[in-house]
Write an enzyme that holds these catalytic residues in place. Sequence first.
Site, mmCIF file in Angstrom:
data_model
loop_
_atom_site.group_PDB
_atom_site.id
_atom_site.type_symbol
_atom_site.label_atom_id
_atom_site.label_comp_id
_atom_site.label_asym_id
_atom_site.label_seq_id
_atom_site.Cartn_x
_atom_site.Cartn_y
_atom_site.Cartn_z
ATOM 1 N N ALA A 120 -9.478 6.286 0.742
ATOM 2 C CA ALA A 120 -10.424 5.472 -0.031
ATOM 3 C C ALA A 120 -11.829 5.996 0.230
ATOM 4 C CB ALA A 120 -10.331 4.014 0.384
ATOM 5 N N LYS A 121 -12.755 5.627 -0.598
ATOM 6 C CA LYS A 121 -14.172 5.904 -0.337
ATOM 7 C C LYS A 121 -14.981 4.887 -1.127
ATOM 8 C CE LYS A 121 -16.383 9.366 1.741
ATOM 9 N NZ LYS A 121 -15.872 9.937 2.993
#
Length: 430
Positions: A120-121
């Site tokens: 994720a980011k």
Amino acid sequence: MATHAHSTEIPSTSTTDEPESALETARRQLHRVASILELDPNIVERLNHPTSVHEVTVPIKRDDGTVDVFTGYRAQHDSVRGPYKGGLRYHPDVTRDECVGLGMWMTWKCAVMDLPFGGAKGGVAVDPKALSDSEKERLTRRFAQELRTVIGPLTDIPAPDMGTDPQTMAWLMDAYSMQEGETIPGVVTGKPPVIGGSEGREEAPGRSVAIITKAACEYYKQPLSETTVAVQGYGSVGANAARLLDQWGATVVAISDVNGAMYDPTGIDTHAVPSHDEQPEAVTEHASTVISNDELLTLDVDVLIPAALGNVITEATAPAIDAQLVVEGANGPTSPAADRLLADRDIPVIPDILANAGGVTVSYFEWLQDINRRAWSLERVNDELETEMLAAWEAVRAEFDARDVTWRDAAYIVALSRIADAHDVRGLWP
Ligand code: NAD
């Protein structure tokens, strides 16, 4: 140093030396390795898209009483192997697509390290330098609230990134915990140790670069005591890597910061030169011989470690690289065109996704410590980091030796095989 055959026939979608977006890089690597492994196209199609992208509005009251509204994102790419994991950045250029691309990249990175996480980011499109500390705190607490239903220790665990730091993670953890009604340290990593952060987290990416450099030198039968090293960037990654390699017997002949490079062919006492954290941009003040950062890249050394910026080894600079081995400390220091040029010249490049993965690995240790409510000693963190890094190195080395590919492709092959196998056995619900 021995060389190794490399592949030239595998298609690459990038033909120019223009910097790629994070999303282009992540997708190019996916498709490149999918073609090598002949992955099931249905699984590749799933991995080509994020699971979800959350876009939120983050209003904050400024110190002067006015209200400003910012946009925040959390892109969750794939969780087939475990909860989403990845940084939160505060930077004016944060976009939806950048978060998706960097989130995909985190999926590959966690998988190459065999961590039980997906990628994720996220971030907020804001200039953190234009915020006071109290504005940053209000922004972080409101952002935590907006993301509260999609993050959590078993769902998605943020960490610091550009423009955020351990204090930011402390505010985020506090805001989340206040709303949940209990202290939940495992919701973020990269916290200060006093609230559940791990010893050794800050030094971990540089330490992993040093561990992988040592392993690569052993592979190429290059004794560390006879190895010369040039390191671009003397910050968290560069200084920690340089000092460990120095301590383990290598001769560090060049280090640099934004102002230029210090060069001493007889070897630099790396502990005598302050790192970026200790005294910013002080490298050249300690040098009797100063060369430029471009000259550092082209030194005749055994190992070159670019540990400052992305895209420094390009189509223009790659022909002049004179190192026997490149180990990527920074994220994305080698452009795709330069990668091909170095492969043609039989200069091995050990990729960022493996070499600097010590950060996310010690984040995993932090998460384990938080869940178990039991802190590890620095010695245990460093021992287990070495074990994990060498296990990942071994997996990548096995692919490198078994196939006609570069080190970068070998690392992506390890990562993508694990992810694709997990998708295959879990299947598509419903
Ligand atoms: P840092 O801010 O601690 O240090 C950066 C260093 O690079 C400083 O010495 C600075 O002077 C130097 N520098 C800046 N511009 C330069 C230029 N134009 N030429 C030469 N040197 C220059 O940063 P860091 O945390 O060490 O990160 C360095 C790289 O490693 C980045 O690409 C980052 O994304 C990557 N990385 C960092 C971590 C981490 O947790 N710190 C983890 C993985 C990857």
